[in-house]
Design a protein around this motif. Structure first.
Motif, PDB file in Angstrom:
ATOM      1  N   ASP A 190       0.857  -1.183   0.000  1.00  0.00           N
ATOM      2  CA  ASP A 190       0.000   0.000   0.000  1.00  0.00           C
ATOM      3  C   ASP A 190       0.896   1.236   0.000  1.00  0.00           C
ATOM      4  N   SER A 191       0.288   2.422   0.064  1.00  0.00           N
ATOM      5  CA  SER A 191       1.099   3.624   0.256  1.00  0.00           C
ATOM      6  C   SER A 191       0.578   4.367   1.473  1.00  0.00           C
ATOM      7  N   ALA A 192       1.436   5.127   2.095  1.00  0.00           N
ATOM      8  CA  ALA A 192       1.061   5.835   3.323  1.00  0.00           C
ATOM      9  C   ALA A 192       1.412   7.299   3.200  1.00  0.00           C
ATOM     10  N   ILE A 193       0.668   8.109   3.917  1.00  0.00           N
ATOM     11  CA  ILE A 193       0.952   9.546   3.922  1.00  0.00           C
ATOM     12  C   ILE A 193       1.223   9.994   5.353  1.00  0.00           C
ATOM     13  N   LEU A 194       2.359  10.638   5.560  1.00  0.00           N
ATOM     14  CA  LEU A 194       2.688  11.210   6.870  1.00  0.00           C
ATOM     15  C   LEU A 194       2.547  12.723   6.752  1.00  0.00           C
ATOM     16  N   ILE A 195       1.889  13.306   7.733  1.00  0.00           N
ATOM     17  CA  ILE A 195       1.579  14.741   7.644  1.00  0.00           C
ATOM     18  C   ILE A 195       2.109  15.480   8.854  1.00  0.00           C
ATOM     19  N   CYS A 196       2.730  16.607   8.608  1.00  0.00           N
ATOM     20  CA  CYS A 196       3.141  17.496   9.696  1.00  0.00           C
ATOM     21  C   CYS A 196       2.585  18.891   9.416  1.00  0.00           C
ATOM     22  N   LYS A 197       2.111  19.530  10.487  1.00  0.00           N
ATOM     23  CA  LYS A 197       1.545  20.859  10.285  1.00  0.00           C
ATOM     24  C   LYS A 197       2.175  21.861  11.221  1.00  0.00           C
ATOM     25  N   LYS A 241       4.566  11.190   1.156  1.00  0.00           N
ATOM     26  CA  LYS A 241       3.843  10.011   0.686  1.00  0.00           C
ATOM     27  C   LYS A 241       4.864   8.936   0.348  1.00  0.00           C
ATOM     28  N   ILE A 242       4.708   7.792   0.946  1.00  0.00           N
ATOM     29  CA  ILE A 242       5.640   6.691   0.708  1.00  0.00           C
ATOM     30  C   ILE A 242       4.893   5.609  -0.052  1.00  0.00           C
ATOM     31  N   LEU A 243       5.452   5.221  -1.208  1.00  0.00           N
ATOM     32  CA  LEU A 243       4.772   4.255  -2.060  1.00  0.00           C
ATOM     33  C   LEU A 243       5.389   2.879  -1.920  1.00  0.00           C
ATOM     34  N   LYS A 244       4.639   1.910  -2.364  1.00  0.00           N
ATOM     35  CA  LYS A 244       5.125   0.526  -2.406  1.00  0.00           C
ATOM     36  C   LYS A 244       5.793   0.128  -1.090  1.00  0.00           C
ATOM     37  N   LEU A 245       4.995   0.159  -0.054  1.00  0.00           N
ATOM     38  CA  LEU A 245       5.546  -0.074   1.274  1.00  0.00           C
ATOM     39  C   LEU A 245       6.049  -1.502   1.443  1.00  0.00           C
ATOM     40  N   THR A 246       7.138  -1.609   2.151  1.00  0.00           N
ATOM     41  CA  THR A 246       7.634  -2.922   2.549  1.00  0.00           C
ATOM     42  C   THR A 246       7.913  -2.868   4.043  1.00  0.00           C
ATOM     43  N   LYS A 247       8.247  -4.004   4.587  1.00  0.00           N
ATOM     44  CA  LYS A 247       8.532  -4.066   6.024  1.00  0.00           C
ATOM     45  C   LYS A 247       9.662  -3.126   6.416  1.00  0.00           C
ATOM     46  N   GLU A 248      10.557  -2.870   5.471  1.00  0.00           N
ATOM     47  CA  GLU A 248      11.703  -2.035   5.820  1.00  0.00           C
ATOM     48  C   GLU A 248      11.324  -0.582   6.024  1.00  0.00           C
ATOM     49  N   ASP A 249      10.171  -0.197   5.508  1.00  0.00           N
ATOM     50  CA  ASP A 249       9.773   1.199   5.693  1.00  0.00           C
ATOM     51  C   ASP A 249       9.192   1.438   7.071  1.00  0.00           C
ATOM     52  N   ASP A 250       9.065   0.386   7.819  1.00  0.00           N
ATOM     53  CA  ASP A 250       8.538   0.499   9.173  1.00  0.00           C
ATOM     54  C   ASP A 250       9.528   1.265  10.040  1.00  0.00           C
ATOM     55  N   GLY A 251       9.036   2.123  10.925  1.00  0.00           N
ATOM     56  CA  GLY A 251       9.951   2.814  11.840  1.00  0.00           C
ATOM     57  C   GLY A 251       9.566   4.258  12.069  1.00  0.00           C
ATOM     58  N   ALA A 252      10.524   5.009  12.561  1.00  0.00           N
ATOM     59  CA  ALA A 252      10.271   6.397  12.941  1.00  0.00           C
ATOM     60  C   ALA A 252      10.681   7.348  11.820  1.00  0.00           C
ATOM     61  N   TYR A 253       9.883   8.365  11.637  1.00  0.00           N
ATOM     62  CA  TYR A 253      10.187   9.400  10.658  1.00  0.00           C
ATOM     63  C   TYR A 253      10.144  10.751  11.345  1.00  0.00           C
ATOM     64  N   TRP A 254      10.930  11.688  10.845  1.00  0.00           N
ATOM     65  CA  TRP A 254      10.966  13.020  11.445  1.00  0.00           C
ATOM     66  C   TRP A 254      10.656  14.063  10.387  1.00  0.00           C
ATOM     67  N   CYS A 255       9.825  15.017  10.767  1.00  0.00           N
ATOM     68  CA  CYS A 255       9.641  16.148   9.872  1.00  0.00           C
ATOM     69  C   CYS A 255      10.267  17.343  10.569  1.00  0.00           C
ATOM     70  N   GLU A 256      11.104  18.035   9.844  1.00  0.00           N
ATOM     71  CA  GLU A 256      11.821  19.141  10.458  1.00  0.00           C
ATOM     72  C   GLU A 256      11.422  20.431   9.765  1.00  0.00           C
TER      73      GLU A 256
END
Lengths: 340, 428
Positions: A190-197, A241-256
Motif C-alpha cells: 500500500d502507500s502511506a501519507i505522513l503529515i506534519c503541520k 507520501k511513501i509508495l510501495k511499502l515494505t517491512k523495511e519502511d517500518d519505523g520512525a520518521y521526522w519532519c523538520e
C-alpha cells in the motif's frame, strides 16, 4: 479547540486584598498576567496575535500560556511581555514564548500595586549570565532584547528578591512541531501519507528524515521519485507520501521545520502490517457466522421434525380411537369428524 | 395452526434477529463514518469528497427501501435478508482493497448500502408479522439494537483503527456485517391465516403503485421527509456544536454517548407505551415528534456542558421514541397488509430529507457563524412534519387491536384505507 485568552484578566487583580506588612505567605491570590503588545517601528507591519494550540514544552507549570507572533520577516516587530507578580503558582512562574521569526522583545516583571514588599534586588539573567541593562519604571523591571539569531533564544529569568523571592522564567524558543504519538498503520504494497503541520507559524522549509538504525537520513524525493513524494503545496503543511511499502519502511520518521531562528522536529511512526494480521480475526468471525447459521437451520429442522412427529402421533391416536370406537360397535354417524 | 392474536414463541427470536440487524446496519453506518475519517488523505481526496461515501451508503439504504419490500414480499424475508447481509459484507470486503476513492463509493457506498436496504425493511416486516397486536413494542425493542451496538462501536472502532488501520478495520467490519446473515436465518417464515395464498402472478409493483396514489400515505411520507431533515442534525453536527460551546473532544464524545443511550431507552419505552391495544400510534407519534421538535428548538440554549447534556438527553429520548412509531404508525394509515411496501416506499422518500438535512444545517452554520440557526431550522422541520401527521384521517380514529381502525366517521375514504386486509404479500 482554541483557548481564547483575553487580556482583561487584570480586573481580577483588584480583588486581591493584602494587608500591608503582612508577613505570612498570602492566600491564593488571584493575580493575572497582562501582556501588552505595541507595535513600534515601521507602521506597515501587521501584528497578528495568534492563539497557539500546540502543547507547551516539557516540565512547565500550569500557568503557561503560549503567545505567538506571526510577522513579516523583513522587519522585526516590537513585542512586550509582562508578568504580574505574585504569580498564580507559588513563587515561580514559567512562560513559553514561541518566535517564528526575528523580533525585538521586551520582557518585564511587575509587582502588583496592592502588594507592598520591600524590594531589595531584581536581577535578570540568561542562563547564568547576568544582564546588566535593566529598565526600571515604578513597579516594573524589564529588559529589551533583539532576537535575531538562534543563540539569542533561551531562558531568561527575572528574580525579584524582597521579603520573599519571586522568579519568572521566559523560555524563548522556536515553534514546536507536533508529531503523532500513535503510529500510522499501513500494509505491505500500500502507500502511506505522513503529515506534519505548523499552522501558527510558517516555516521557511521542511525536511523529512527516516531512521536507519540510530541515524537519521534525509529523504530526497527528487532522487527516489517512485518511492517518496513530498507535497509542498501549502507552506504550513508537509505531506510525505511513501509508495510501495515494505517491512523495511517500518519505523520512525521526522519532519523538520526550518524557521528563521532555528529548526524544530516532530516525530511520527509508521507501522507496516502484513495482510495476514487482520485476516485471522476475519476468518474467525466468518467461521462464527457459518456456525451460527448452521445451528439456526439445524434447530429449525429439528423443531419441525418434532412438530411433525407430534402431529403424526396425534393422528395415530385418533385412528386408534376411531378403531376402538368402531370395534365397540358404537354408532357414530356424527362422530365421523376428526378432531384436529 | 398459528393464531393471529397469540405471539408464536419464535417471535422473540425474530425480534432478536431484528435487533441484531438494526445494530449491524446502523452501527455499520456509524463505523463506516469513523473509518472514512481515518483515511487521512490516502487517496489524495478532500474530507468533503470522502464524506460522500457515507452519504452514498445512506442513499442506497433508503432509496433501496422499496426494492427490499418488493423482493421480500415475493420471496419472503429470510432469503432476502440473508442476501442483503452477504452484499453488505462484500461491500466492506471490497472496500478494504480499494485503490481509489471511486472504488469506495461503489463498494462501501453503493453495494453495502444496497445490502442494508435488503436487510432493513424486510426485517421490520417480519417483526410486524409476528407481532400483529404489539407491533410498536416489538419494533421498539428491535430498533434499540441500533443504539446498543452504536454505543459499543464508539470506543471499539477507534481501537480497531489504531490496531489495523482503515483497511484492516474495513475487513473486520465485513466479517461483522456477515452476521447479518445470521439475523436473516432467524427470520422464519410465518403463515398468517387470514391471508390468501400467494396469487400467481403477484405483481408487487401494483402494491407500490397503489401507495403512490394514496393521499394519506403521501402525506405521511412527506411528514417524514421533513422529520428526517431535522432529525439527523444533532447526530451529525453534535460533536461540532459541543466543541462550539467549549467542550473538548472528550466531553463532546460524552454528550453524544449520553444522547445515544437516551435514544435507545426512548425506543423501548415508546414501544412499550404504545403496546396497549387501544393506543393510537399516530397520536403517540405526533406527541413524540412535537416534543422532539421542541427539544431541537431548545438545544441552542445549551451553552455549558451540563446544559447541553441535559437538552441532548431530552432530544435523544424523544427522537428515539419516534423510531418504532414511525414504522408501525404507517399501518394505521395504509393498513397492516401494505405495511411492508409502505415502509420501503417511505424510506425512499425519506432519503431526500436525510441527505439534505445535515448539509443544509452545515450551510446555515457557515452562513450565520454558529449552530443556533441550524438547530432552530431542524426543530422547525420537525414541527412541520408533526403538523402533517395531524392531517391524517386515521389520527382522529380509535384503533382496534389488530392495527386497523374503528371508523368513528363513516365515510367512503376510510373504506379505501381498510381495503388491504387481503394483501398481495405472501408468507413472509
Amino acid at each position: 479547540m482554541t483557548t481564547t485568552w483575553d487580556a482583561n484578566h487584570t480586573q481580577e487583580n483588584a480583588l486581591t486584598q493584602l494587608q500591608p506588612g503582612l508577613k505570612s505567605s498570602p492566600e491564593p491570590i488571584t493575580t493575572s498576567e497582562t501582556v501588552s503588545q505595541t507595535t513600534w517601528g515601521s507602521i506597515s507591519d501587521h501584528l497578528t496575535l495568534g492563539h497557539d494550540v500546540s502543547t507547551p514544552g516539557p516540565d512547565l507549570t500550569t500557568s503557561d500560556f503560549n503567545e505567538d507572533i506571526n510577522l513579516n520577516k523583513s522587519q522585526p516587530l516590537y513585542v512586550e511581555y509582562e508578568v504580574l507578580l505574585p504569580g498564580k503558582t507559588g513563587n515561580s512562574t514559567e512562560k513559553n514564548i514561541f518566535l517564528g521569526s526575528a523580533v525585538k522583545i521586551e520582557l518585564s516583571c511587575r509587582l502588583a500595586d496592592n502588594y507592598s514588599m520591600k524590594i531589595l534586588r531584581v536581577t535578570w539573567k540568561k542562563g547564568n549570565e547576568t544582564i546588566k541593562h535593566i529598565n526600571k519604571t515604578e513597579n516594573s523591571w524589564s529588559i529589551q532584547l533583539t532576537i535575531s539569531e538562534n543563540w539569542n533564544l533561551g531562558s531568561y529569568t527575572c528574580t525579584m528578591k524582597g521579603e520573599e523571592e519571586f522568579r519568572v522564567v521566559f523560555h524563548l524558543q522556536v515553534p514546536q512541531i507536533e508529531g503523532r504519538e500513535k503510529p500510522v498503520i499501513s500494509y505491505e504494497g500500500d502507500s502511506a501519507i505522513l503529515i506534519c503541520k505548523s499552522h501558527s507559524y510558517t516555516p521557511i522549509a521542511w525536511t523529512w528524515y527516516m531512521t536507519n538504525g540510530s541515524e537519521q537520513i534525509a529523504i530526497n524525493d527528487s532522487l527516489m521519485l517512485d518511492k517518496y513524494v513530498i507535497d509542498k503545496a501549502d507552506p504550513n503543511v508537509t505531506h510525505l507520501k511513501i509508495l510501495k511499502l515494505t517491512k523495511e519502511d517500518d519505523g520512525a520518521y521526522w519532519c523538520e521545520a526550518a524557521f528563521e531562528l532555528g529548526r524544530s522536529k516532530g516525530k511520527l511512526k509508521l507501522s507496516i502490517l502484513s495482510l495476514m494480521v487482520p485476516l485471522k480475526p476475519f476468518l474467525a468471525i466468518v467461521a462464527e457466522v457459518v456456525i451460527l447459521i448452521t445451528i439456526a437451520f439445524v434447530f429449525e429442522l429439528y423443531s419441525k421434525k418434532k412438530e411433525k412427529h407430534a402431529e403424526d402421533e396425534k393422528e395415530l391416536d385418533q385412528i386408534e380411537q376411531l378403531k376402538s370406537e368402531d370395534s365397540n360397535g358404537v354408532e357414530n354417524t356424527s362422530a365421523r369428524h376428526r378432531k384436529v | 395452526m398459528v393464531g393471529v392474536s397469540s405471539t408464536p414463541r419464535w417471535g422473540w427470536a425474530v425480534v432478536g434477529g431484528a435487533f441484531l440487524q438494526a445494530g449491524l446496519v446502523f452501527g455499520g453506518l456509524r463505523a463506516l463514518g469513523l473509518c472514512l475519517g481515518a483515511l487521512g488523505g490516502s487517496f489524495g481526496a478532500q474530507a468533503g469528497a470522502v464524506a460522500w461515501v457515507g452519504s452514498a451508503a445512506i442513499a442506497s439504504l433508503q432509496l433501496g427501501g422499496p426494492l427490499g419490500s418488493a423482493l421480500s414480499t415475493r420471496y419472503g424475508a429470510r432469503p432476502i435478508v440473508m442476501a442483503g447481509g452477504f452484499l453488505a459484507g462484500m461491500g466492506f470486503l471490497l472496500g478494504a482493497f480499494a485503490t481509489r476513492l471511486s472504488h469506495l463509493y461503489l463498494s462501501v457506498g453503493l453495494l453495502a448500502g444496497l445490502g442494508w436496504a435488503l436487510v432493513f425493511t424486510p426485517s421490520l416486516g417480519a417483526v410486524s408479522r409476528y407481532f400483529p397486536t404489539r407491533r410498536a413494542m416489538a419494533t421498539g425493542l428491535a430498533m434499540a439494537g441500533a443504539s446498543v451496538v452504536g454505543l459499543a462501536l464508539g470506543p471499539l472502532i477507534p481501537l480497531l483503527l489504531d490496531t489495523y488501520g482503515w483497511r484492516g478495520s474495513l475487513l473486520l467490519l465485513a466479517a461483522l456485517s456477515f452476521n447479518l446473515m445470521v439475523a436473516g436465518a432467524l427470520l422464519r417464515p410465518l403463515d398468517v391465516p387470514n391471508e390468501s395464498p400467494r396469487p400467481l402472478p403477484p405483481h408487487s409493483q401494483a402494491g407500490l403503485c397503489e401507495l403512490l396514489r394514496h393521499g394519506p400515505f403521501l402525506r405521511y411520507a412527506l411528514a417524514f421527509v421533513l422529520v428526517d431533515a431535522g432529525y439527523y442534525v444533532p447526530h451529525v453536527h453534535g460533536p461540532a456544536r459541543a466543541q462550539e460551546v467549549g467542550c473538548d473532544e472528550h466531553h463532546a464524545g460524552l454528550v453524544m454517548a449520553v444522547t445515544a443511550v437516551a435514544d435507545g431507552i426512548g425506543r423501548v419505552v415508546a414501544g412499550l407505551l404504545a403496546a396497549r391495544p387501544t393506543a393510537s400510534l399516530l397520536r403517540h407519534l405526533f406527541a413524540w415528534s412535537v416534543l422532539t421538535g421542541l427539544a431541537l428548538l431548545l438545544l441552542p440554549l445549551g451553552t455549558t456542558f451540563g446544559g447541553l447534556t441535559a437538552l441532548a438527553l431530552a432530544y435523544g429520548f424523544c427522537a428515539g421514541a419516534i423510531v418504532p412509531l414511525q414504522f408501525t404508525g404507517v399501518a394505521e394509515v395504509v393498513g397492516a397488509g401494505r405495511l411492508l411496501h409502505a415502509i420501503g416506499l417511505m424510506q425512499m422518500f425519506e432519503s431526500i430529507g436525510s441527505l439534505l438535512g445535515a448539509p443544509f444545517a452545515g450551510w446555515l452554520r457557515d452562513l450565520t457563524g454558529d449552530f443556533k440557526v441550524s438547530f432552530l431550522a431542524a426543530g422547525a422541520f420537525l414541527l412541520a412534519g408533526s403538523l402533517l401527521i395531524l392531517t391524517l384521517p386515521s389520527f382522529f380514529r380509535t384503533p382496534r387491536s389488530d392495527g386497523s381502525a374503528v371508523e368513528g366517521v363513516p365515510d367512503s375514504v376510510s373504506k379505501g384505507l381498510e381495503l388491504p386486509s387481503v394483501p398481495l404479500s405472501p408468507s413472509n
